[in-house]
Design a protein around this motif. Structure first.
Motif, short mmCIF file in Angstrom:
data_model
loop_
_atom_site.label_atom_id
_atom_site.label_comp_id
_atom_site.label_asym_id
_atom_site.label_seq_id
_atom_site.Cartn_x
_atom_site.Cartn_y
_atom_site.Cartn_z
N SER A 1 0.81 -1.22 0.00
CA SER A 1 0.00 0.00 0.00
C SER A 1 0.85 1.27 0.00
O SER A 1 0.31 2.38 0.04
CB SER A 1 -0.91 0.02 1.23
N LYS A 2 2.15 1.12 -0.05
CA LYS A 2 3.04 2.27 0.02
C LYS A 2 2.86 3.18 -1.19
O LYS A 2 2.86 2.71 -2.33
CB LYS A 2 4.50 1.80 0.08
N PRO A 3 2.71 4.49 -0.98
CA PRO A 3 2.70 5.41 -2.12
C PRO A 3 3.99 5.27 -2.93
O PRO A 3 5.08 5.19 -2.36
CB PRO A 3 2.60 6.79 -1.45
N THR A 4 3.88 5.22 -4.24
CA THR A 4 5.05 4.95 -5.08
C THR A 4 6.13 6.01 -4.96
O THR A 4 7.30 5.73 -5.21
CB THR A 4 4.63 4.82 -6.55
N ASP A 5 5.76 7.22 -4.57
CA ASP A 5 6.74 8.30 -4.50
C ASP A 5 7.36 8.43 -3.11
O ASP A 5 8.18 9.33 -2.89
CB ASP A 5 6.12 9.63 -4.90
N GLU A 6 6.99 7.56 -2.17
CA GLU A 6 7.55 7.61 -0.83
C GLU A 6 8.66 6.57 -0.66
O GLU A 6 8.54 5.44 -1.13
CB GLU A 6 6.47 7.34 0.23
N ARG A 7 9.70 6.97 0.03
CA ARG A 7 10.77 6.03 0.36
C ARG A 7 10.55 5.53 1.78
O ARG A 7 10.46 6.33 2.73
CB ARG A 7 12.13 6.69 0.24
N TRP A 8 10.44 4.22 1.92
CA TRP A 8 10.30 3.61 3.23
C TRP A 8 11.59 2.86 3.58
O TRP A 8 12.39 2.54 2.69
CB TRP A 8 9.13 2.62 3.26
N ALA A 9 11.74 2.58 4.85
CA ALA A 9 12.89 1.79 5.31
C ALA A 9 12.39 0.62 6.13
O ALA A 9 11.38 0.71 6.83
CB ALA A 9 13.84 2.65 6.14
N LEU A 10 13.10 -0.49 6.03
CA LEU A 10 12.73 -1.71 6.74
C LEU A 10 13.96 -2.25 7.45
O LEU A 10 15.00 -2.52 6.83
CB LEU A 10 12.19 -2.75 5.75
N LEU A 11 13.86 -2.39 8.77
CA LEU A 11 14.92 -3.00 9.57
C LEU A 11 14.46 -4.39 9.96
O LEU A 11 13.45 -4.55 10.66
CB LEU A 11 15.21 -2.16 10.81
N ILE A 12 15.18 -5.40 9.51
CA ILE A 12 14.84 -6.80 9.78
C ILE A 12 15.86 -7.38 10.73
O ILE A 12 17.07 -7.29 10.51
CB ILE A 12 14.82 -7.64 8.48
N ASN A 13 15.38 -7.99 11.80
CA ASN A 13 16.26 -8.67 12.75
C ASN A 13 16.08 -10.17 12.60
O ASN A 13 15.06 -10.72 12.99
CB ASN A 13 15.95 -8.22 14.17
N GLU A 14 17.06 -10.83 12.00
CA GLU A 14 17.03 -12.28 11.87
C GLU A 14 17.78 -12.89 13.05
O GLU A 14 18.89 -12.45 13.38
CB GLU A 14 17.71 -12.71 10.56
N PHE A 15 17.18 -13.89 13.70
CA PHE A 15 17.85 -14.51 14.84
C PHE A 15 19.08 -15.27 14.41
O PHE A 15 20.07 -15.33 15.13
CB PHE A 15 16.88 -15.44 15.56
N GLY A 16 19.03 -15.82 13.21
CA GLY A 16 20.21 -16.51 12.69
C GLY A 16 21.10 -15.56 11.91
O GLY A 16 20.93 -14.35 11.93
N ARG A 17 22.05 -16.14 11.17
CA ARG A 17 23.08 -15.32 10.52
C ARG A 17 22.93 -15.23 9.01
O ARG A 17 23.72 -14.54 8.36
CB ARG A 17 24.46 -15.91 10.81
N ILE A 18 21.95 -15.91 8.44
CA ILE A 18 21.93 -16.05 6.99
C ILE A 18 21.27 -14.86 6.28
O ILE A 18 21.70 -14.42 5.24
CB ILE A 18 21.25 -17.37 6.58
N GLY A 19 20.20 -14.32 6.82
CA GLY A 19 19.57 -13.16 6.20
C GLY A 19 18.75 -13.51 4.98
O GLY A 19 19.05 -13.07 3.87
N ILE A 20 17.68 -14.27 5.17
CA ILE A 20 16.87 -14.75 4.05
C ILE A 20 15.82 -13.74 3.62
O ILE A 20 15.68 -13.42 2.44
CB ILE A 20 16.22 -16.10 4.41
#
Length: 382
Positions: A37-56
């Motif tokens: 639903s993000k407006p196409t002209d907006e820049r969003w940021a996402l911080l993901i915390n993975e418990f493991g080390r691989i980063g899927i």
């Protein structure tokens, strides 16, 4: 670190939404719905915390941006190898400072690991230096109704903790619940958090409701939570993080017959030499992960059979090059999901195992990881 906290980001007052939920609840699915639903002209940021080390999850989101306009203009940063809420504040502060100062997003979403205890993270985000940098919105928590039906989840302190610290509770996978069971679920929720706002997630053959009887427009109701202030966070006036840093179990050297490289350098993702495997134990769970060259093609059926035979597995995630193409794997004890994805730079697989039961003890030191390497590599067909 002090310089980072004194940077101009403290003046930006960026709307921030924390999306929590127990392991396998469906947080990533909900975040994808929000991003859609993000407006196409907006820049969003996402911080993901993975418990493991691989980063899927981050790898998948990043690779899909080029072809998915809804996900374009998303800045993604991952914190791998541990929970940002139960270690020191440093990993969270560094990741957030870099993400905000480098990309200047209009909105920030934070997805902690499902093994996190949300109260500690809420305490960190309530610290004075973040009160001006971030405008904390409602904490959105995802609850898997199928998990709730099982005693081991319903009575688990970590499972309950996510409900206690939620402003909004999105309930999914409830199709099998009777009307009485839904009411029982609502009563159970009310005992833990009487003020939480409940949303019944929309899915196939299901209709979203605020309560059992009232129809709502699920996407509209869900997106509205991005602009609602957090009551939970407003009650948290100061940070009181006292938990010591966890101990990382050293990785064991592997057989020369299967020369997997190992590394304790979580940040140097691009410098990991493949094939790579790690394993470690955290409290009562065991984590392991593999990163493999993209030209390793696995027999899809045999790979799934092997994964499902792993002992006491609680979660299996991966994006793997198989005989059926590139597959995203997302297995929980109540859901086995695979879907095709675009080609990736490498294959990634991560598993979470529960440490034993009364009938069967399974300790990390007793697992023959070299045998697991051999079994996995025997499934490569090309």
């Amino acid at each position: 670190m002090d310089a980072a906290l004194k940077s101009p980001i403290i003046l930006q007052n960026i709307p921030c939404t924390l999306v929590t939920g127990f392991l396998g609840s469906g947080k990533t699915t909900l975040i994808n719905q929000l991003i859609a639903s993000k407006p196409t002209d907006e820049r969003w940021a996402l911080l993901i915390n993975e418990f493991g080390r691989i980063g899927i999850d981050g790898a998948l989101l990043a690779s899909s941006q080029a072809t998915d306009s809804a996900k374009n203009n998303i800045a993604i940063r991952e914190v791998n190898g541990g929970c940002i809420c139960c270690t020191s504040q440093l990993p969270l502060q560094i990741a957030l400072s870099r993400l905000l100062s480098d990309h200047h997003p209009k909105r920030l979403l934070i997805e902690p690991t499902g093994l996190a205890h949300p109260r500690e993270l809420i305490q960190q985000l309530s610290a004075p230096h973040w009160q001006t940098a971030l405008k904390m919105q409602a904490v959105i928590t995802v609850l898997n109704a199928l998990q709730w039906q099982t005693d081991k989840y319903r009575n688990h302190e970590g499972f309950q903790a996510h409900v206690r610290d939620a402003d909004v509770l999105v309930i999914n996978r409830y199709a099998q619940l009777s009307t009485d069971e839904k009411q029982t679920l609502q009563t159970w929720i009310a005992k833990l958090n009487a003020q939480v706002f409940i949303i019944w997630a929309e899915s196939d053959n299901q209709t979203a409701t605020n309560d059992i009887s009232v129809l709502t427009d699920y996407p509209t109701v869900l997106n509205a939570q991005l602009s609602k202030p957090s009551f939970v966070i407003s009650q948290q006036q100061r940070v009181n993080i006292t938990e010591p840093s966890k101990t990382i179990v050293s990785l064991k050297p592997l057989s020369n017959h299967f020369p997997f490289k190992t590394s304790n350098d979580i940040e140097a993702d691009s410098h990991i030499e493949l094939p790579y495997r790690y394993h470690e134990q955290q409290q009562d769970i065991i984590l392991a992960g593999w990163r493999l060259p993209e030209n390793y093609v696995f027999n899809a059926d045999k790979l799934q059979d092997w994964l499902l035979k792993l002992p006491n597995w609680q979660r299996i995630k991966g994006v793997i090059h198989t005989s059926d193409g590139w597959l995203q794997i997302n297995f929980t004890p109540d859901s086995l999901t695979t879907s095709t994805v675009s080609a990736q730079v490498d294959s990634r697989l991560e598993i979470i195992l529960q440490e034993g039961t009364e009938q069967e003890d399974m300790i990390d030191s007793e697992i023959d990881w070299e045998a697991y390497d051999r079994e996995l590599m025997s499934l490569v067909i090309d």
